[in-house]
Design a protein around this motif. Structure first.
Motif, PDB file in Angstrom:
ATOM      1  N   LEU A  28       0.823  -1.204   0.000  1.00 14.55           N
ATOM      2  CA  LEU A  28       0.000   0.000   0.000  1.00 14.55           C
ATOM      3  C   LEU A  28       0.858   1.256   0.000  1.00 14.55           C
ATOM      4  O   LEU A  28       0.590   2.202  -0.739  1.00 14.55           O
ATOM      5  CB  LEU A  28      -0.947  -0.004   1.202  1.00 14.55           C
ATOM      6  CG  LEU A  28      -1.807   1.231   1.391  1.00 14.55           C
ATOM      7  CD1 LEU A  28      -2.736   1.408   0.200  1.00 14.55           C
ATOM      8  CD2 LEU A  28      -2.600   1.129   2.666  1.00 14.55           C
ATOM      9  N   TYR A  29       1.895   1.274   0.805  1.00 16.47           N
ATOM     10  CA  TYR A  29       2.739   2.472   0.872  1.00 16.47           C
ATOM     11  C   TYR A  29       3.360   2.765  -0.490  1.00 16.47           C
ATOM     12  O   TYR A  29       3.387   3.907  -0.940  1.00 16.47           O
ATOM     13  CB  TYR A  29       3.844   2.331   1.921  1.00 16.47           C
ATOM     14  CG  TYR A  29       4.807   3.488   1.859  1.00 16.47           C
ATOM     15  CD1 TYR A  29       4.466   4.730   2.376  1.00 16.47           C
ATOM     16  CD2 TYR A  29       6.032   3.369   1.224  1.00 16.47           C
ATOM     17  CE1 TYR A  29       5.303   5.810   2.290  1.00 16.47           C
ATOM     18  CE2 TYR A  29       6.892   4.446   1.122  1.00 16.47           C
ATOM     19  CZ  TYR A  29       6.529   5.662   1.654  1.00 16.47           C
ATOM     20  OH  TYR A  29       7.371   6.731   1.543  1.00 16.47           O
ATOM     21  N   ASP A  30       3.843   1.742  -1.172  1.00 23.28           N
ATOM     22  CA  ASP A  30       4.470   1.942  -2.470  1.00 23.28           C
ATOM     23  C   ASP A  30       3.483   2.541  -3.464  1.00 23.28           C
ATOM     24  O   ASP A  30       3.823   3.455  -4.210  1.00 23.28           O
ATOM     25  CB  ASP A  30       5.036   0.618  -2.992  1.00 23.28           C
ATOM     26  CG  ASP A  30       5.908   0.801  -4.219  1.00 23.28           C
ATOM     27  OD1 ASP A  30       6.767   1.709  -4.214  1.00 23.28           O
ATOM     28  OD2 ASP A  30       5.726   0.037  -5.186  1.00 23.28           O
ATOM     29  N   ALA A  31       2.268   2.045  -3.457  1.00 22.62           N
ATOM     30  CA  ALA A  31       1.241   2.584  -4.354  1.00 22.62           C
ATOM     31  C   ALA A  31       0.972   4.049  -4.024  1.00 22.62           C
ATOM     32  O   ALA A  31       0.862   4.886  -4.923  1.00 22.62           O
ATOM     33  CB  ALA A  31      -0.038   1.758  -4.245  1.00 22.62           C
ATOM     34  N   ILE A  54      -6.877   0.262  -1.511  1.00 29.46           N
ATOM     35  CA  ILE A  54      -7.743   0.730  -0.423  1.00 29.46           C
ATOM     36  C   ILE A  54      -9.104   0.028  -0.495  1.00 29.46           C
ATOM     37  O   ILE A  54      -9.649  -0.390   0.529  1.00 29.46           O
ATOM     38  CB  ILE A  54      -7.912   2.263  -0.467  1.00 29.46           C
ATOM     39  CG1 ILE A  54      -6.594   2.959  -0.181  1.00 29.46           C
ATOM     40  CG2 ILE A  54      -8.980   2.714   0.527  1.00 29.46           C
ATOM     41  CD1 ILE A  54      -6.100   2.828   1.228  1.00 29.46           C
ATOM     42  N   ASN A  55      -9.664  -0.100  -1.699  1.00 31.38           N
ATOM     43  CA  ASN A  55     -10.948  -0.790  -1.841  1.00 31.38           C
ATOM     44  C   ASN A  55     -10.848  -2.247  -1.406  1.00 31.38           C
ATOM     45  O   ASN A  55     -11.771  -2.781  -0.794  1.00 31.38           O
ATOM     46  CB  ASN A  55     -11.462  -0.692  -3.277  1.00 31.38           C
ATOM     47  CG  ASN A  55     -12.087   0.652  -3.564  1.00 31.38           C
ATOM     48  OD1 ASN A  55     -12.716   1.255  -2.717  1.00 31.38           O
ATOM     49  ND2 ASN A  55     -11.905   1.136  -4.776  1.00 31.38           N
ATOM     50  N   THR A  56      -9.737  -2.886  -1.694  1.00 34.94           N
ATOM     51  CA  THR A  56      -9.517  -4.265  -1.256  1.00 34.94           C
ATOM     52  C   THR A  56      -9.490  -4.324   0.268  1.00 34.94           C
ATOM     53  O   THR A  56     -10.106  -5.196   0.877  1.00 34.94           O
ATOM     54  CB  THR A  56      -8.200  -4.815  -1.836  1.00 34.94           C
ATOM     55  OG1 THR A  56      -8.284  -4.792  -3.257  1.00 34.94           O
ATOM     56  CG2 THR A  56      -7.936  -6.231  -1.372  1.00 34.94           C
ATOM     57  N   LEU A  57      -8.798  -3.387   0.868  1.00 40.60           N
ATOM     58  CA  LEU A  57      -8.748  -3.336   2.328  1.00 40.60           C
ATOM     59  C   LEU A  57     -10.128  -3.071   2.922  1.00 40.60           C
ATOM     60  O   LEU A  57     -10.498  -3.668   3.933  1.00 40.60           O
ATOM     61  CB  LEU A  57      -7.761  -2.267   2.798  1.00 40.60           C
ATOM     62  CG  LEU A  57      -6.288  -2.590   2.590  1.00 40.60           C
ATOM     63  CD1 LEU A  57      -5.427  -1.386   2.908  1.00 40.60           C
ATOM     64  CD2 LEU A  57      -5.880  -3.782   3.420  1.00 40.60           C
ATOM     65  N   ALA A  98     -11.632   9.996   0.544  1.00 40.54           N
ATOM     66  CA  ALA A  98     -12.960   9.904   1.155  1.00 40.54           C
ATOM     67  C   ALA A  98     -14.034   9.645   0.105  1.00 40.54           C
ATOM     68  O   ALA A  98     -14.956   8.864   0.335  1.00 40.54           O
ATOM     69  CB  ALA A  98     -13.277  11.176   1.933  1.00 40.54           C
ATOM     70  N   ALA A  99     -13.929  10.286  -1.043  1.00 44.84           N
ATOM     71  CA  ALA A  99     -14.921  10.093  -2.109  1.00 44.84           C
ATOM     72  C   ALA A  99     -14.840   8.686  -2.696  1.00 44.84           C
ATOM     73  O   ALA A  99     -15.847   8.108  -3.086  1.00 44.84           O
ATOM     74  CB  ALA A  99     -14.721  11.134  -3.206  1.00 44.84           C
ATOM     75  N   GLU A 100     -13.639   8.144  -2.746  1.00 39.35           N
ATOM     76  CA  GLU A 100     -13.424   6.827  -3.344  1.00 39.35           C
ATOM     77  C   GLU A 100     -13.571   5.689  -2.348  1.00 39.35           C
ATOM     78  O   GLU A 100     -13.950   4.589  -2.704  1.00 39.35           O
ATOM     79  CB  GLU A 100     -12.023   6.764  -3.974  1.00 39.35           C
ATOM     80  CG  GLU A 100     -11.754   7.796  -5.036  1.00 39.35           C
ATOM     81  CD  GLU A 100     -12.402   7.453  -6.369  1.00 39.35           C
ATOM     82  OE1 GLU A 100     -12.774   6.289  -6.589  1.00 39.35           O
ATOM     83  OE2 GLU A 100     -12.519   8.377  -7.190  1.00 39.35           O
ATOM     84  N   CYS A 101     -13.225   5.946  -1.092  1.00 41.06           N
ATOM     85  CA  CYS A 101     -13.120   4.885  -0.083  1.00 41.06           C
ATOM     86  C   CYS A 101     -13.644   5.364   1.270  1.00 41.06           C
ATOM     87  O   CYS A 101     -12.897   5.426   2.245  1.00 41.06           O
ATOM     88  CB  CYS A 101     -11.666   4.435   0.039  1.00 41.06           C
ATOM     89  SG  CYS A 101     -10.855   4.086  -1.513  1.00 41.06           S
ATOM     90  N   SER A 102     -14.910   5.671   1.338  1.00 43.77           N
ATOM     91  CA  SER A 102     -15.473   6.261   2.548  1.00 43.77           C
ATOM     92  C   SER A 102     -15.418   5.331   3.760  1.00 43.77           C
ATOM     93  O   SER A 102     -15.248   5.788   4.893  1.00 43.77           O
ATOM     94  CB  SER A 102     -16.918   6.695   2.304  1.00 43.77           C
ATOM     95  OG  SER A 102     -17.714   5.580   1.947  1.00 43.77           O
ATOM     96  N   LYS A 103     -15.518   4.041   3.538  1.00 42.23           N
ATOM     97  CA  LYS A 103     -15.478   3.087   4.654  1.00 42.23           C
ATOM     98  C   LYS A 103     -14.092   3.092   5.319  1.00 42.23           C
ATOM     99  O   LYS A 103     -13.981   2.994   6.539  1.00 42.23           O
ATOM    100  CB  LYS A 103     -15.814   1.692   4.123  1.00 42.23           C
ATOM    101  CG  LYS A 103     -16.287   0.722   5.145  1.00 42.23           C
ATOM    102  CD  LYS A 103     -16.775  -0.557   4.457  1.00 42.23           C
ATOM    103  CE  LYS A 103     -17.248  -1.572   5.449  1.00 42.23           C
ATOM    104  NZ  LYS A 103     -17.696  -2.813   4.809  1.00 42.23           N
TER     105      LYS A 103
END
Length: 133
Positions: A28-31, A54-57, A98-103
């Motif tokens: 994740l950090y690299d991305a 992030i969506n996977t997480l 937040a718009a892409e990954c609110s959860k």
């Protein structure tokens, strides 16, 4: 350096999971880093990769307040430091986590309500200043 060590001596002490899905989560950090160290098409690809991770997480949160748990544990402790970098990623790549990954943002805000977490993470604006150097 850590990735190099992990690849060279992977049979002695693997640092990344062997499963490709789990390995992508560990990167994740690299991305995120690529969202501010690249431009143009490479930056767009980095932004897409970051959002996918992030969506996977987010899928791993299921209906729990914390990752796979009702309580703040090891996985949460490992991931929450990345939250203070989101502002820098968003600023440079011009998108909203937040718009892409609110959860995921809701999870991070729950974590930040813990005094020990809030006091130990660097300010996101300072991280943005670090990236600008």
């Amino acid at each position: 350096i850590v990735q190099y060590i992990g690849e060279v001596w992977k049979d002695k002490a693997p640092l990344l999971p062997s499963d490709p899905y789990e390995r992508s989560q560990a990167r994740l950090y690299d991305a995120g880093r690529k969202t501010w160290t690249t431009t143009g098409e490479a930056q767009e690809a980095a932004k897409k990769e970051f959002i996918e991770v992030i969506n996977t997480l987010e899928g791993q949160l299921e209906d729990n307040p914390y990752f796979r748990s009702e309580t703040f544990g090891y996985v949460n402790l490992s991931l929450i430091p990345l939250y203070c970098w989101f502002h820098a990623y968003e600023t440079y790549a011009k998108f909203s986590v937040a718009a892409e990954c609110s959860k995921c943002i809701a999870w991070a805000k729950r974590c930040m309500q813990k005094e020990s977490v809030a006091k130990s993470l660097p300010d996101e604006k300072k991280n943005l200043g670090f990236v600008a150097i």
